[in-house]
Design an enzyme around this catalytic site. Structure first.
Site, PDB file in Angstrom:
ATOM      1  N   CYS A  34       0.823  -1.214   0.000  1.00  0.00           N
ATOM      2  CA  CYS A  34       0.000   0.000   0.000  1.00  0.00           C
ATOM      3  C   CYS A  34       0.857   1.264   0.000  1.00  0.00           C
ATOM      4  O   CYS A  34       0.350   2.354  -0.241  1.00  0.00           O
ATOM      5  CB  CYS A  34      -0.942   0.009   1.197  1.00  0.00           C
ATOM      6  N   CYS A 103      -2.619  -3.231   8.562  1.00  0.00           N
ATOM      7  CA  CYS A 103      -2.294  -1.911   9.112  1.00  0.00           C
ATOM      8  C   CYS A 103      -1.839  -2.038  10.564  1.00  0.00           C
ATOM      9  O   CYS A 103      -0.979  -1.274  11.006  1.00  0.00           O
ATOM     10  CB  CYS A 103      -3.490  -0.989   9.005  1.00  0.00           C
TER      11      CYS A 103
END
Ligand code: FES
Length: 123
Positions: A34, A103
């Site tokens: 990402c 994350c």
């Protein structure tokens, strides 16, 4: 996508989001998929994390997980902080959507990198 109230709170009001000039451990980690980046700063005294802060260039979940890990880790010994797992961070936030679990990996990995840096600086 469903985010818990805690995630939304830490995203909207991140705790300890600042550069720490006098940190004695700094760790930066990134996710190549990402492109998000996170830096964790720690100040260790007498083997205890007295202060911890972060800077995150990333998604809302990365900001919330960095904020949360600062609250989990402060006051812990270096050994205790090393035990904080990726899942602990997500659990403290009352869960993350499965697609966002990576994350929380960034937050746990960032803290471990900061601790490694502290150990290298203090050998
Ligand atoms: Fe990359 Fe959240 S999307 S850390």
């Amino acid at each position: 996508m469903d985010y818990s109230e805690k995630v939304m709170d830490h995203f909207a009001n991140p705790r300890n989001c600042r550069v720490m000039e006098d940190a004695n451990g700094v760790g930066t980690v990134g996710n190549p998929t990402c492109g998000d980046l996170m830096t964790i700063y720690i100040k260790v005294e007498d083997n205890v994390i007295q202060d911890i802060s972060f800077q995150t260039f990333g998604c809302g979940a990365a900001i919330a997980t960095s904020s949360m890990i600062t609250e989990i880790a402060v006051g812990k010994t270096v050994e205790e902080a090393l035990q904080i797992s990726r899942n602990d961070v997500a659990e403290e936030l009352d869960g993350l959507p499965p697609i966002k679990m990576h994350c929380s990996n960034l937050a746990a990995d960032g803290l471990q990198a900061a601790i490694e840096n502290y150990k290298e600086n203090n050998q």
